[in-house]
Design a protein around this motif. Structure first.
Motif, mmCIF file in Angstrom:
data_model
loop_
_atom_site.group_PDB
_atom_site.id
_atom_site.type_symbol
_atom_site.label_atom_id
_atom_site.label_comp_id
_atom_site.label_asym_id
_atom_site.label_seq_id
_atom_site.Cartn_x
_atom_site.Cartn_y
_atom_site.Cartn_z
ATOM 1 N N ASN A 102 1.033 -1.243 0.130
ATOM 2 C CA ASN A 102 -0.081 0.133 -0.174
ATOM 3 C C ASN A 102 0.789 1.714 0.192
ATOM 4 O O ASN A 102 0.448 2.618 0.229
ATOM 5 N N PHE A 103 1.845 1.258 -0.169
ATOM 6 C CA PHE A 103 3.500 2.578 0.354
ATOM 7 C C PHE A 103 3.986 2.774 -1.266
ATOM 8 O O PHE A 103 4.048 1.248 -1.628
ATOM 9 N N MET A 104 4.292 3.506 -0.682
ATOM 10 C CA MET A 104 5.545 4.070 -2.073
ATOM 11 C C MET A 104 6.492 3.667 -0.877
ATOM 12 O O MET A 104 7.966 3.685 -1.471
ATOM 13 N N LEU A 105 6.487 4.394 -0.215
ATOM 14 C CA LEU A 105 8.017 4.418 0.699
ATOM 15 C C LEU A 105 7.699 3.822 2.237
ATOM 16 O O LEU A 105 6.891 4.045 2.666
ATOM 17 N N VAL A 106 9.059 3.071 2.634
ATOM 18 C CA VAL A 106 9.183 2.263 3.935
ATOM 19 C C VAL A 106 10.063 2.917 5.032
ATOM 20 O O VAL A 106 11.547 3.016 3.954
ATOM 21 N N MET A 122 10.068 -8.053 4.426
ATOM 22 C CA MET A 122 8.992 -7.303 3.988
ATOM 23 C C MET A 122 8.535 -6.411 2.233
ATOM 24 O O MET A 122 7.373 -6.524 1.774
ATOM 25 N N CYS A 123 9.645 -5.528 2.623
ATOM 26 C CA CYS A 123 9.921 -4.628 1.870
ATOM 27 C C CYS A 123 10.312 -5.712 0.280
ATOM 28 O O CYS A 123 10.285 -5.390 -0.704
ATOM 29 N N LEU A 124 11.188 -6.508 0.949
ATOM 30 C CA LEU A 124 11.815 -7.726 -0.517
ATOM 31 C C LEU A 124 10.651 -7.421 -1.234
ATOM 32 O O LEU A 124 10.902 -8.216 -2.898
ATOM 33 N N ALA A 125 10.094 -8.916 0.006
ATOM 34 C CA ALA A 125 8.732 -9.526 -1.006
ATOM 35 C C ALA A 125 7.850 -8.352 -1.802
ATOM 36 O O ALA A 125 7.763 -9.072 -2.720
ATOM 37 N N ALA A 126 7.887 -7.240 -0.944
ATOM 38 C CA ALA A 126 6.179 -6.358 -1.324
ATOM 39 C C ALA A 126 7.128 -5.276 -2.571
ATOM 40 O O ALA A 126 6.582 -4.835 -3.385
ATOM 41 N N ASP A 127 8.555 -5.482 -2.983
ATOM 42 C CA ASP A 127 9.671 -4.316 -4.044
ATOM 43 C C ASP A 127 8.680 -3.111 -3.287
ATOM 44 O O ASP A 127 8.982 -2.325 -4.576
ATOM 45 N N ILE A 128 9.420 -2.930 -2.126
ATOM 46 C CA ILE A 128 8.818 -1.522 -2.159
ATOM 47 C C ILE A 128 10.136 -1.140 -0.979
ATOM 48 O O ILE A 128 10.504 -1.566 -0.803
ATOM 49 N N PRO A 129 10.659 -0.031 -1.722
ATOM 50 C CA PRO A 129 12.001 1.059 -1.156
ATOM 51 C C PRO A 129 11.780 0.437 0.189
ATOM 52 O O PRO A 129 10.761 1.538 1.140
ATOM 53 N N LEU A 130 12.907 0.224 1.305
ATOM 54 C CA LEU A 130 13.153 1.080 2.654
ATOM 55 C C LEU A 130 14.327 1.724 2.817
ATOM 56 O O LEU A 130 14.978 1.553 2.013
#
Length: 437
Positions: A102-106, A122-130
């Motif tokens: 749901n997020f563009m950035l964590v 979780m960010c790797l699995a969701a492909d979201i920048p951390l």
């Protein structure tokens, strides 16, 4: 390079994990920069010790949710911001991969490795920048993690917590930290979950106690056999005494120490320990000692720690009784009776082994593995997180940097150097210095 705007700050949805030292600064920075859609999650409640650096909290907020109070305080900076607060653990299964998508950035503002590892995965699995961050005193770090472009948080091994040999903890402590670890083991043996690797009684198999390896092996085997027949656990014995403070004291600080003295080879090159006897100390005239300084920074006398030992045991015994049969307590540096017990037991053992005793404040820092948190470092790190976040939101991942400080000293100045290193396959960096003459 021109910016390629992926979305406007007001519509960009970001997740902040942690509302402590870094998190408070970060939330304030985000809303003042223009981020309007923010969700923040934190499991903790506000403690008095947080107030010196987590400026979104006040004394009236002690005992309340960090995430919820942080949200309310930040809205005073920007009432139009849309902030959702969760008083929960990020490791709760409800916050799954779909939640992260749901997020563009964590942005991480955490203080423990387990949660960092979880958010990283979780960010790797969701492909979201951390954006990962952390501080330790004057030092800190910020780095951007993006699947397929950068290293992840777990790609490089992290230093493990220092451990000490069991025979050192049980037989020959030489530093205050050895006594503090022993006292934490003792808490678990008496009140918590017993662990065979956290024994506190003298180690009869200590190889240093015998010059003859065969004798050491025989002594260890005899101890195991004897244990199978007669030995009861420390907790069972304590229960059988009704957690009598005087009996516990004499067992730990008199009988066990006298047994250690029979292992005479240990004391050929060391100063031998001096046993303590509860009843002798009780009968000894106690001169009135005037305490100096703040309560937690005072160092008591031997009888003062005897009294603290007694009071903490009585309190912890009551807590066990209230919980019912088979109950166990969990040691927590912020739990007053538990910290009092460790403070008293550790200091009494320090005295026995001729070490300088420590204040409750020092014991808490060492027992809780606390690295002093500095508000200025938190502010610097939070500012750098937002700087890197702006690059991510603008689609400029190739310009993101890992930022780490380096200590620099000379005869003319002391400085903390903040070094920007590429997180991608780039070949340049630059350094700025904050110099204090």
């Amino acid at each position: 390079m021109s910016y390629v705007c992926v979305c406007s700050l007001s519509t960009c949805r970001v997740l902040v994990v942690g509302a402590g030292g870094i998190g408070c600064e970060l939330l304030k920075n985000l809303v003042l920069t223009g981020f309007k859609n923010i969700e923040v999650i934190d499991l903790d409640i506000i403690d008095v010790s947080n107030l010196n650096r987590q400026f979104l909290f006040q004394k009236k907020h002690v005992g309340k949710s960090k995430a919820q109070v942080a949200k309310e305080s930040v809205l005073q900076f920007c009432p139009t911001a849309n902030i959702t607060a969760y008083h929960d653990s990020i490791m709760n299964p409800d916050y799954n991969v779909e939640f992260f998508r749901n997020f563009m950035l964590v942005m991480n503002a955490l203080d423990n490795r387990a949660a960092r590892n979880h958010v990283n995965r979780m960010c790797l699995a969701a492909d979201i920048p951390l954006i990962e961050s952390g501080t330790a005193g004057y030092l800190g770090q910020v780095t951007v993690i993006k699947k397929g472009l950068t290293e992840c948080y777990e790609c490089q091994p992290k230093p493990t917590q220092k451990t000490f040999p069991g025979c050192t903890i049980r037989n020959t402590p030489s530093e205050p930290i050895h006594c503090i670890v022993w006292a934490k083991y003792l808490f678990n043996q008496l009140f918590g979950e017993e662990d065979a690797d956290q024994e506190v009684s003298p180690d009869t198999a200590d190889p240093e106690a015998s010059w003859n390896p065969a004798e050491t092996e025989a002594r260890a085997m005899a101890s195991e056999t004897d244990g199978d027949i007669k030995r009861v656990s420390t907790k069972e014995w304590a229960r059988s005494t009704g957690y009598d403070p005087a009996k516990l004291f004499n067992k730990l600080f008199k009988d066990d120490i006298m047994y250690l003295l029979t292992m005479d080879k240990l004391w050929k090159k060391r100063k031998a320990p001096l046993p303590l006897d509860w009843h002798q100390l009780e009968r000894r005239p106690q001169g009135e000692v005037k305490a100096v300084g703040l309560k937690d920074q005072q160092v008591l006398g031997v009888w003062g720690y005897c009294q603290l030992f007694q009071h903490s045991i009585e309190t912890l015994r009551s807590e066990l009784q209230e919980k019912g049969d088979g109950a166990e307590l969990v040691w927590d540096k912020d739990d007053a009776p538990a910290l009092d017990f460790v403070t008293a037991a550790a200091n009494l053992r320090m005295h026995i082994f001729s070490m300088t005793m420590k204040s409750r404040f020092d014991i808490k820092s060492m027992a809780g593995n606390i690295i002093p948190a500095i508000a200025t470092t938190n502010a610097i790190i939070a500012g750098l997180i937002v700087m890197e976040g702006l690059k991510v939101v603008s689609g400029e991942l190739e310009s993101c940097r890992t930022v780490r400080p380096q200590r620099h000293t000379s005869s003319r100045c002391r400085a903390i150097l903040w070094r920007w290193s590429p997180v991608l396959n780039l070949t340049y960096h630059f350094t700025v210095a904050n110099v204090s003459f």
